[in-house]
Design a protein around this motif. Sequence first.
Motif, PDB file in Angstrom:
ATOM      1  N   ILE A 190       6.380  25.597 -33.642  1.00  8.29           N
ATOM      2  CA  ILE A 190       6.736  24.208 -33.955  1.00  8.29           C
ATOM      3  C   ILE A 190       5.738  23.191 -33.404  1.00  8.29           C
ATOM      4  O   ILE A 190       5.899  21.992 -33.606  1.00  8.29           O
ATOM      5  CB  ILE A 190       8.160  23.875 -33.452  1.00  8.29           C
ATOM      6  N   ALA A 191       4.692  23.681 -32.708  1.00  8.94           N
ATOM      7  CA  ALA A 191       3.742  22.761 -32.089  1.00  8.94           C
ATOM      8  C   ALA A 191       2.384  23.433 -31.923  1.00  8.94           C
ATOM      9  O   ALA A 191       2.259  24.654 -32.049  1.00  8.94           O
ATOM     10  CB  ALA A 191       4.266  22.307 -30.729  1.00  8.94           C
ATOM     11  N   ILE A 192       1.390  22.609 -31.636  1.00  9.68           N
ATOM     12  CA  ILE A 192       0.074  23.101 -31.261  1.00  9.68           C
ATOM     13  C   ILE A 192      -0.238  22.546 -29.873  1.00  9.68           C
ATOM     14  O   ILE A 192       0.443  21.635 -29.398  1.00  9.68           O
ATOM     15  CB  ILE A 192      -1.014  22.697 -32.281  1.00  9.68           C
ATOM     16  N   ALA A 193      -1.248  23.099 -29.220  1.00  6.48           N
ATOM     17  CA  ALA A 193      -1.546  22.676 -27.852  1.00  6.48           C
ATOM     18  C   ALA A 193      -3.037  22.511 -27.634  1.00  6.48           C
ATOM     19  O   ALA A 193      -3.860  23.133 -28.308  1.00  6.48           O
ATOM     20  CB  ALA A 193      -0.993  23.687 -26.858  1.00  6.48           C
ATOM     21  N   LYS A 204      -8.936  19.576 -14.344  1.00  2.00           N
ATOM     22  CA  LYS A 204      -9.660  18.582 -13.557  1.00  2.00           C
ATOM     23  C   LYS A 204      -9.355  18.877 -12.102  1.00  2.00           C
ATOM     24  O   LYS A 204      -8.231  18.679 -11.643  1.00  2.00           O
ATOM     25  CB  LYS A 204      -9.209  17.172 -13.934  1.00  2.00           C
ATOM     26  N   GLY A 205     -10.321  19.439 -11.407  1.00  5.82           N
ATOM     27  CA  GLY A 205     -10.092  19.801 -10.017  1.00  5.82           C
ATOM     28  C   GLY A 205      -9.060  20.903  -9.907  1.00  5.82           C
ATOM     29  O   GLY A 205      -9.182  21.944 -10.536  1.00  5.82           O
ATOM     30  N   ASP A 206      -8.015  20.652  -9.143  1.00  7.98           N
ATOM     31  CA  ASP A 206      -6.985  21.658  -8.903  1.00  7.98           C
ATOM     32  C   ASP A 206      -5.791  21.531  -9.844  1.00  7.98           C
ATOM     33  O   ASP A 206      -4.817  22.248  -9.719  1.00  7.98           O
ATOM     34  CB  ASP A 206      -6.495  21.554  -7.454  1.00  7.98           C
ATOM     35  N   GLY A 207      -5.866  20.630 -10.807  1.00  9.42           N
ATOM     36  CA  GLY A 207      -4.750  20.446 -11.735  1.00  9.42           C
ATOM     37  C   GLY A 207      -5.173  20.710 -13.159  1.00  9.42           C
ATOM     38  O   GLY A 207      -6.358  20.776 -13.483  1.00  9.42           O
ATOM     39  N   SER A 208      -4.185  20.874 -14.003  1.00 15.08           N
ATOM     40  CA  SER A 208      -4.465  21.060 -15.424  1.00 15.08           C
ATOM     41  C   SER A 208      -3.559  20.137 -16.233  1.00 15.08           C
ATOM     42  O   SER A 208      -2.557  19.634 -15.738  1.00 15.08           O
ATOM     43  CB  SER A 208      -4.242  22.515 -15.839  1.00 15.08           C
ATOM     44  N   ASN A 209      -3.971  19.903 -17.459  1.00 19.47           N
ATOM     45  CA  ASN A 209      -3.121  19.130 -18.349  1.00 19.47           C
ATOM     46  C   ASN A 209      -2.914  19.926 -19.627  1.00 19.47           C
ATOM     47  O   ASN A 209      -3.798  20.661 -20.068  1.00 19.47           O
ATOM     48  CB  ASN A 209      -3.708  17.752 -18.646  1.00 19.47           C
ATOM     49  N   VAL A 210      -1.714  19.808 -20.179  1.00 20.01           N
ATOM     50  CA  VAL A 210      -1.368  20.495 -21.414  1.00 20.01           C
ATOM     51  C   VAL A 210      -0.774  19.465 -22.366  1.00 20.01           C
ATOM     52  O   VAL A 210       0.260  18.860 -22.079  1.00 20.01           O
ATOM     53  CB  VAL A 210      -0.343  21.625 -21.178  1.00 20.01           C
ATOM     54  N   PHE A 267       5.862  27.701 -15.618  1.00 19.01           N
ATOM     55  CA  PHE A 267       4.622  27.911 -14.867  1.00 19.01           C
ATOM     56  C   PHE A 267       4.869  28.145 -13.371  1.00 19.01           C
ATOM     57  O   PHE A 267       3.950  27.989 -12.572  1.00 19.01           O
ATOM     58  CB  PHE A 267       3.688  26.704 -15.041  1.00 19.01           C
ATOM     59  N   LYS A 268       6.071  28.542 -12.994  1.00 20.23           N
ATOM     60  CA  LYS A 268       6.418  28.644 -11.572  1.00 20.23           C
ATOM     61  C   LYS A 268       5.536  29.602 -10.782  1.00 20.23           C
ATOM     62  O   LYS A 268       5.386  29.453  -9.577  1.00 20.23           O
ATOM     63  CB  LYS A 268       7.892  29.033 -11.411  1.00 20.23           C
ATOM     64  N   LYS A 304      -7.858  25.682 -19.409  1.00 17.08           N
ATOM     65  CA  LYS A 304      -7.944  25.827 -20.864  1.00 17.08           C
ATOM     66  C   LYS A 304      -6.953  26.837 -21.421  1.00 17.08           C
ATOM     67  O   LYS A 304      -6.598  26.759 -22.587  1.00 17.08           O
ATOM     68  CB  LYS A 304      -9.367  26.173 -21.284  1.00 17.08           C
ATOM     69  N   VAL A 305      -6.493  27.765 -20.614  1.00 22.67           N
ATOM     70  CA  VAL A 305      -5.541  28.779 -21.097  1.00 22.67           C
ATOM     71  C   VAL A 305      -4.090  28.336 -20.943  1.00 22.67           C
ATOM     72  O   VAL A 305      -3.188  28.971 -21.475  1.00 22.67           O
ATOM     73  CB  VAL A 305      -5.749  30.131 -20.379  1.00 22.67           C
ATOM     74  N   HIS A 306      -3.841  27.247 -20.249  1.00 27.69           N
ATOM     75  CA  HIS A 306      -2.462  26.824 -20.002  1.00 27.69           C
ATOM     76  C   HIS A 306      -1.762  26.349 -21.271  1.00 27.69           C
ATOM     77  O   HIS A 306      -0.548  26.476 -21.390  1.00 27.69           O
ATOM     78  CB  HIS A 306      -2.414  25.753 -18.914  1.00 27.69           C
ATOM     79  N   GLY A 307      -2.500  25.797 -22.223  1.00 23.78           N
ATOM     80  CA  GLY A 307      -1.891  25.393 -23.497  1.00 23.78           C
ATOM     81  C   GLY A 307      -1.321  26.594 -24.235  1.00 23.78           C
ATOM     82  O   GLY A 307      -0.170  26.573 -24.682  1.00 23.78           O
ATOM     83  N   LEU A 308      -2.119  27.645 -24.346  1.00 24.49           N
ATOM     84  CA  LEU A 308      -1.638  28.860 -25.004  1.00 24.49           C
ATOM     85  C   LEU A 308      -0.463  29.458 -24.240  1.00 24.49           C
ATOM     86  O   LEU A 308       0.510  29.915 -24.845  1.00 24.49           O
ATOM     87  CB  LEU A 308      -2.757  29.879 -25.139  1.00 24.49           C
ATOM     88  N   ALA A 309      -0.538  29.422 -22.919  1.00 23.73           N
ATOM     89  CA  ALA A 309       0.569  29.959 -22.121  1.00 23.73           C
ATOM     90  C   ALA A 309       1.869  29.208 -22.400  1.00 23.73           C
ATOM     91  O   ALA A 309       2.932  29.820 -22.528  1.00 23.73           O
ATOM     92  CB  ALA A 309       0.228  29.887 -20.634  1.00 23.73           C
TER      93      ALA A 309
END
Length: 110
Positions: free
Chosen positions: A9-12, A17-23, A49-50, A91-96
């Motif tokens: 139902i969606a794409i990602a 950036k540093g120690d964080g990621s954005n999805v 993502f726990k 970059k892999v967090h969107g797919l996850a």
Amino acid sequence: MAIVQLMEIAIARSGDKGDGSNVGIKARTPALYQFLKANLTTEKVAEHFKEICFGPVTRYELDNIDVLNFILEDSLGGGGTETLIMDAQGKVHGLALLHMEMDVPDALLG
């Protein structure tokens, strides 16, 4: 209702950036965006993502483009230059996240 993976139902799109990621999660239709806005919460994303996200999860709503953007703090083990984790990039967090299962009303599935 049907249990589907978010990828149905969606794409990602994601990054780091540093120690964080954005999805960023873009709903396939405006109706699906309204569903995700009501149901894809920071708590659900944090639970998904726990094992890797040890900081807060923040959500930003981009209503004009039907996107929810999640910031996952402390999710990269210090970031690409500081961690011993192999390929610690967001970059892999969107797919996850697209593998998350959700119970979606049949009417939204077309």
